[in-house]
Each structure stands twice: as C-alpha cells, then as structure tokens.
Scaffold this motif. Structure first.
Motif, short mmCIF file in Angstrom:
data_model
loop_
_atom_site.label_atom_id
_atom_site.label_comp_id
_atom_site.label_asym_id
_atom_site.label_seq_id
_atom_site.Cartn_x
_atom_site.Cartn_y
_atom_site.Cartn_z
N GLY A 73 9.85 4.07 6.70
CA GLY A 73 10.50 5.01 5.78
C GLY A 73 9.60 5.38 4.63
N LEU A 74 8.87 4.39 4.09
CA LEU A 74 7.93 4.67 3.00
C LEU A 74 6.80 5.58 3.47
CD1 LEU A 74 7.49 1.14 1.37
CD2 LEU A 74 8.73 3.10 0.41
N PHE A 75 6.41 5.43 4.70
CA PHE A 75 5.29 6.18 5.26
C PHE A 75 5.69 7.60 5.67
CE2 PHE A 75 2.38 6.76 9.10
CZ PHE A 75 1.27 7.09 8.35
N LEU A 76 6.86 7.73 6.30
CA LEU A 76 7.25 9.01 6.89
C LEU A 76 8.17 9.85 6.01
CD1 LEU A 76 7.96 7.72 10.50
CD2 LEU A 76 5.98 9.08 9.77
N GLY A 77 9.08 9.20 5.29
CA GLY A 77 10.07 9.96 4.53
C GLY A 77 11.09 10.63 5.42
N TRP A 78 11.95 11.41 4.77
CA TRP A 78 13.01 12.14 5.47
C TRP A 78 12.51 13.50 5.87
CZ3 TRP A 78 17.72 11.04 7.33
CH2 TRP A 78 18.55 12.11 7.66
N PRO A 79 12.78 14.03 7.00
CA PRO A 79 13.62 13.55 8.10
C PRO A 79 12.82 12.85 9.21
CG PRO A 79 13.22 15.87 8.44
CD PRO A 79 12.48 15.46 7.17
N ASN A 80 11.50 12.71 9.01
CA ASN A 80 10.67 12.13 10.07
C ASN A 80 11.05 10.69 10.42
OD1 ASN A 80 9.18 14.36 10.75
ND2 ASN A 80 7.45 13.85 9.44
N ILE A 81 11.65 9.95 9.49
CA ILE A 81 12.07 8.59 9.80
C ILE A 81 13.10 8.61 10.92
CG2 ILE A 81 13.83 8.54 7.98
CD1 ILE A 81 11.72 5.57 9.29
N VAL A 82 13.95 9.63 10.95
CA VAL A 82 14.97 9.73 12.00
C VAL A 82 14.29 9.95 13.35
CG1 VAL A 82 16.97 11.05 12.83
CG2 VAL A 82 16.69 10.61 10.38
N VAL A 83 13.30 10.83 13.38
CA VAL A 83 12.55 11.07 14.62
C VAL A 83 11.90 9.77 15.11
CG1 VAL A 83 10.58 12.30 15.65
CG2 VAL A 83 12.12 13.50 14.07
N VAL A 91 0.84 -1.20 0.00
CA VAL A 91 0.00 0.00 0.00
C VAL A 91 0.88 1.25 0.00
CG1 VAL A 91 -1.61 1.37 1.42
CG2 VAL A 91 -2.02 -1.08 1.08
N ALA A 92 1.91 1.26 0.82
CA ALA A 92 2.79 2.43 0.91
C ALA A 92 3.55 2.66 -0.40
CB ALA A 92 3.76 2.28 2.08
N LEU A 93 4.05 1.58 -1.01
CA LEU A 93 4.75 1.71 -2.29
C LEU A 93 3.83 2.26 -3.37
CD1 LEU A 93 6.93 -1.54 -2.43
CD2 LEU A 93 7.77 0.82 -2.52
N ILE A 94 2.62 1.75 -3.44
CA ILE A 94 1.65 2.22 -4.44
C ILE A 94 1.32 3.69 -4.21
CG2 ILE A 94 -0.75 2.01 -5.22
CD1 ILE A 94 -0.40 -1.07 -4.73
N PHE A 95 1.08 4.06 -2.96
CA PHE A 95 0.76 5.46 -2.66
C PHE A 95 1.93 6.37 -3.03
CE2 PHE A 95 0.64 9.24 -0.03
CZ PHE A 95 -0.64 9.70 -0.28
N ASP A 96 3.14 5.98 -2.61
CA ASP A 96 4.31 6.82 -2.92
C ASP A 96 4.53 6.94 -4.42
OD1 ASP A 96 4.72 7.24 -0.23
OD2 ASP A 96 6.39 5.82 -0.06
N PHE A 97 4.33 5.83 -5.15
CA PHE A 97 4.50 5.85 -6.60
C PHE A 97 3.45 6.76 -7.26
CE2 PHE A 97 3.71 4.07 -10.88
CZ PHE A 97 4.97 4.28 -11.42
N LEU A 98 2.19 6.64 -6.84
CA LEU A 98 1.13 7.50 -7.39
C LEU A 98 1.38 8.96 -7.04
CD1 LEU A 98 -2.03 5.28 -6.77
CD2 LEU A 98 -0.83 5.69 -8.94
N ASN A 99 1.89 9.21 -5.87
CA ASN A 99 2.23 10.57 -5.46
C ASN A 99 3.33 11.13 -6.35
OD1 ASN A 99 0.97 12.18 -3.61
ND2 ASN A 99 2.43 11.77 -1.97
N LEU A 100 4.30 10.29 -6.68
CA LEU A 100 5.39 10.71 -7.55
C LEU A 100 4.85 11.03 -8.95
CD1 LEU A 100 8.49 11.03 -7.51
CD2 LEU A 100 8.61 8.74 -8.47
N LEU A 101 3.94 10.20 -9.46
CA LEU A 101 3.33 10.47 -10.77
C LEU A 101 2.56 11.78 -10.76
CD1 LEU A 101 2.01 6.94 -11.83
CD2 LEU A 101 4.02 8.16 -12.69
N ARG A 102 1.87 12.04 -9.67
CA ARG A 102 1.09 13.26 -9.53
C ARG A 102 1.98 14.50 -9.51
NH1 ARG A 102 -1.68 12.54 -4.67
NH2 ARG A 102 -3.15 11.23 -5.74
N SER A 103 3.25 14.32 -9.10
CA SER A 103 4.15 15.47 -8.99
C SER A 103 4.69 15.93 -10.34
CB SER A 103 5.32 15.12 -8.05
OG SER A 103 6.17 14.19 -8.67
N ASN A 104 4.27 15.27 -11.43
CA ASN A 104 4.65 15.65 -12.80
C ASN A 104 6.13 15.43 -13.12
OD1 ASN A 104 2.03 16.39 -13.54
ND2 ASN A 104 2.30 18.41 -12.62
N ILE A 105 6.80 14.63 -12.34
CA ILE A 105 8.19 14.26 -12.67
C ILE A 105 8.35 12.75 -12.57
CG2 ILE A 105 9.84 16.15 -12.38
CD1 ILE A 105 9.70 15.72 -9.38
N PRO A 106 7.54 12.02 -13.37
CA PRO A 106 7.66 10.57 -13.30
C PRO A 106 8.93 10.07 -13.96
CG PRO A 106 6.12 11.17 -15.02
CD PRO A 106 6.53 12.45 -14.33
#
Length: 170
Positions: A101-111, A41-56
């Motif tokens: 890491g897929l869910f939080l990203g940087w830098p929240n993964i460190v927290v 689920v996280a990979l799919i969401f992150d991938f779709l988010n990346l596509l939405r950002s117009n830099i696939p």
C-alpha cells in the motif's frame, strides 16, 4: 523531466520484493529483518514526497492515499489472519500488504491484491489437481503478493481502465 528519486525508490522496493519472493517461497516466512527496512524506506519516501508537494502536515500525511492504502490492505489481511486464527495466512503477509500500500497507493493496491489472490487461487487449484498439494497444505502467499505488486506497478492503470470500460455508461 524524469524523477530519478522515484526510479531509485522503485528499484529499492523491487529489490526487497524479489528477496521476499524467494525467501518466502523457500522458507514459508517473510522475515522481519527484510520487511521492516522496506517499510521504513517506503514511509520515508512517501513522507518526503508529501513534503515536496507543499502541503505538509500530520493531517495530510494521514490522508495520503499511500498511507490509507497501506492501512486498508494490512487491515484486510489482519482480518483474514484473525478469522482463521493464522491458519490461512501469516502475519508476514499483513506486513507485506502494508508495504504494498505504501508503495502503490490507491487504486493500484486493489489491482495488486486482486491479482495476487487470483494467481494464488489458480496455482493452489493447479497444485491440488496435480496431486502435489492438498487442501490442508501450506502454500506461501508472499510470492503472489510480490507478483501482484509488479503487475500493478507496470500495468495497474491499464488493468483498471480495462475493467472500467466494461461497465455500462449512463
């Protein structure tokens, strides 16, 4: 304008984290039948988010902070499992760190990771002092990783800013 897809994503991953919290606390294992769908689920969401950002593109996916955060967090725990030969931590924690890491990203993964380590250490020390556990006892780490994830999700930016404000300005 809110993003209902982000809210739904947070709800789904939070549900997985709650299940992992309870299951690991009770059985001392993070089941693959829970963690793999969550990662999917996280990979799919992150991938779709990346596509939405117009830099696939594959290079953009590989440099995504979420994927790099996932790989870094998983690698950190993989090294711990490798060094300890699985005595300090299990493979489920590696997979959970990847999800975080897929869910939080940087830098929240460190927290999240530092919070989990700190809370786990506090609890471990408390259990040893109280005589309920010894240095050889197992304590499930998944619940602390889940708590760290929620701390980072809700207060990660505030925690980061607090510590950054402690640094001297030049």
């Amino acid at each position: 304008q809110g993003r209902s897809d982000l809210l739904i994503f947070h709800f789904i991953i939070s549900s997985f984290l709650i299940i992992i919290f309870v299951y690991d606390l009770k059985h001392y294992i993070i089941p693959d039948k829970i963690i793999y769908p969550a990662i999917g689920v996280a990979l799919i969401f992150d991938f779709l988010n990346l596509l939405r950002s117009n830099i696939p593109g594959i290079s953009d996916l590989l440099t995504s902070s979420f994927l790099l955060s996932a790989l870094g967090a998983a690698a950190f725990f993989f090294l711990i499992v490798l060094i300890s030969r699985g005595k300090w931590m299990g493979a489920g924690d590696i997979k959970l760190a990847f999800l975080m890491g897929l869910f939080l990203g940087w830098p929240n993964i460190v927290v999240a990771l530092l919070s989990a380590i700190f809370l786990g250490a506090l609890m471990g020390i408390g259990l040893i002092i109280s005589g309920k556990k010894t240095l050889k006892s197992e304590v499930p780490f998944g619940p602390f990783l889940a708590i760290g994830t929620f701390l980072a999700l809700f207060w990660g930016e505030k925690i980061i800013n607090f510590y950054l404000n402690l640094l001297p300005s030049f």
